[in-house]
Design an enzyme around this catalytic site. Structure first.
Site, PDB file in Angstrom:
ATOM      1  N   GLU A   1     -86.111  71.243  28.799  1.00  0.00           N
ATOM      2  CA  GLU A   1     -86.553  69.913  29.234  1.00  0.00           C
ATOM      3  C   GLU A   1     -85.402  68.912  29.340  1.00  0.00           C
ATOM      4  O   GLU A   1     -84.608  68.763  28.416  1.00  0.00           O
ATOM      5  CB  GLU A   1     -87.592  69.390  28.240  1.00  0.00           C
TER       6      GLU A   1
ATOM      7  N   LYS B   1     -84.706  65.517  28.840  1.00  0.00           N
ATOM      8  CA  LYS B   1     -85.412  64.518  28.022  1.00  0.00           C
ATOM      9  C   LYS B   1     -84.373  63.562  27.452  1.00  0.00           C
ATOM     10  O   LYS B   1     -83.627  63.921  26.544  1.00  0.00           O
ATOM     11  CB  LYS B   1     -86.163  65.272  26.906  1.00  0.00           C
TER      12      LYS B   1
ATOM     13  N   LYS C   1     -92.985  66.453  34.344  1.00  0.00           N
ATOM     14  CA  LYS C   1     -93.543  66.163  33.023  1.00  0.00           C
ATOM     15  C   LYS C   1     -93.860  64.680  32.979  1.00  0.00           C
ATOM     16  O   LYS C   1     -92.969  63.839  32.954  1.00  0.00           O
ATOM     17  CB  LYS C   1     -92.507  66.537  31.968  1.00  0.00           C
TER      18      LYS C   1
ATOM     19  N   GLU D   1    -102.173  71.452  28.914  1.00  0.00           N
ATOM     20  CA  GLU D   1    -101.732  71.325  27.519  1.00  0.00           C
ATOM     21  C   GLU D   1    -102.885  71.028  26.563  1.00  0.00           C
ATOM     22  O   GLU D   1    -103.726  70.186  26.855  1.00  0.00           O
ATOM     23  CB  GLU D   1    -100.688  70.215  27.439  1.00  0.00           C
TER      24      GLU D   1
ATOM     25  N   ASN E   1     -99.286  72.482  22.317  1.00  0.00           N
ATOM     26  CA  ASN E   1     -98.302  71.543  21.793  1.00  0.00           C
ATOM     27  C   ASN E   1     -98.385  71.490  20.266  1.00  0.00           C
ATOM     28  O   ASN E   1     -99.426  71.160  19.715  1.00  0.00           O
ATOM     29  CB  ASN E   1     -98.503  70.146  22.394  1.00  0.00           C
TER      30      ASN E   1
ATOM     31  N   GLU F   1     -95.065  74.838  22.644  1.00  0.00           N
ATOM     32  CA  GLU F   1     -94.323  73.617  22.975  1.00  0.00           C
ATOM     33  C   GLU F   1     -93.992  72.780  21.731  1.00  0.00           C
ATOM     34  O   GLU F   1     -94.836  72.628  20.850  1.00  0.00           O
ATOM     35  CB  GLU F   1     -95.172  72.716  23.876  1.00  0.00           C
ATOM     36  N   SER F   2     -92.800  72.239  21.729  1.00  0.00           N
ATOM     37  CA  SER F   2     -92.357  71.169  20.809  1.00  0.00           C
ATOM     38  C   SER F   2     -91.917  71.631  19.423  1.00  0.00           C
ATOM     39  O   SER F   2     -92.559  72.474  18.796  1.00  0.00           O
ATOM     40  CB  SER F   2     -93.445  70.109  20.606  1.00  0.00           C
TER      41      SER F   2
END
Ligand SMILES: O=C(O)c1ccccc1NCC(=O)[C@H](O)[C@H](O)COP(=O)(O)O
Length: 268
Positions: A58, A60, A119, A167, A188, A221-222
């Site tokens: 990503e 970001k 995103k 998501e 997530n 994710e994350s």
């Protein structure tokens, strides 16, 4: 497109609630007509179906949980991630909390060969038309935001030739994604209302999706920072979506390679 179920954005709590109310205001006057069907390019879903655990890296630059992360040049960052083995790039376009822009997405699409995910916090169909016009291969759809309208937004994404990363964060959201017909589900680990991260969320919901007979793509994710963090999803997820730890690393190619190094190279 007419007949879309209304969204209940006022009931979305916490940080996420603030973000989606502001995004809805940004697009309040936009024309909801998404136009003629389109054919997609550089398929996101196919890229994530490659053998082994794929990386969605990503771009970001900032976030509500971290504030400023790194003043990345989006094109350079995306090229560095691609050189580090990323199967796809996620590019934030939300401006207030993530320092994202439409130009960043354009630049990333022009810079790499791998597919690119827009995103953002989709709250209006025109955001999907923009994603397609700007060259994205996929867009994020959040069940926590779209609720019962998730299936309708998924149809619009497919009409526009986009794949959708749908998501979820809990069992109820996963069940909505499955009923909506999602082909790519992202779990997530971050609770977007409190920003708390729990790496047990992805393996739990991935197991539930597979037990329900889901044969599509599953993305964890994350919160992933080290190869050890990936152990619980390495053999069950198709892909991981990683932002902060790569973006803030100072050497994006090396950070991507080191994070995704095969287990045998990270043992002992
Ligand atoms: O990242 C945040 O602080 C955040 C806050 C509110 C809504 C969304 C947020 N992030 C979106 C994401 O889920 C992540 O950008 C993505 O999964 C990568 O996570 P990470 O590797 O932890 O940066």
């Amino acid at each position: 497109m007419s007949g879309l179920p209304p969204l209940s954005l006022e009931s979305v709590p916490g940080v996420l609630g603030r973000i989606v109310m502001e995004r809805a205001a940004d697009y309040r006057a936009a024309d909801p007509d998404v136009g003629a069907p389109r054919t997609g390019t550089r398929h996101f879903e196919a890229a994530l179906r490659a053998p082994g655990l794929s990386l969605i890296a990503e771009v970001k630059r900032a976030s509500p949980s971290q504030g400023a992360i790194a003043p990345l040049d989006p094109a350079q960052a995306a090229r560095a991630y691609e050189a580090g083995g990323a199967a796809a790039i996620s590019c934030l376009t939300e401006p207030r909390y993530f320092d994202g822009t439409a130009q960043a997405l354009h630049d990333v699409v022009a810079a790499v060969r791998v597919p690119v995910l827009r995103k953002d916090f989709v709250v209006h169909p025109v955001m999907l038309r923009e994603a397609a016009e700007w060259g994205a291969s996929a867009a994020l759809l959040m069940v926590s935001v779209l609720g019962g309208a998730t299936g309708a937004y998924l149809e619009i994404a497919h009409h526009l030739g986009l794949d959708a990363l749908v998501e979820v964060h809990d069992e109820a959201e996963l069940d909505i994604a499955l009923v909506a017909g999602a082909r790519i589900i992202g779990v997530n680990n971050r609770d977007l209302t409190t920003l708390h991260i729990d790496l047990a969320v992805s393996p739990r919901l991935i197991a539930r999706a597979r037990a329900a007979g889901f044969t599509g793509v599953l993305v964890a994710e994350s919160g992933y920072r080290t190869p050890a963090d990936l152990e619980r999803v390495r053999d069950v997820a198709d892909a991981v979506l990683v932002g902060t730890s790569l973006a803030g690393s100072g050497d994006l190619t090396r950070a991507a390679r080191d994070l995704m190094a095969p287990r045998s190279l990270t043992e002992g």
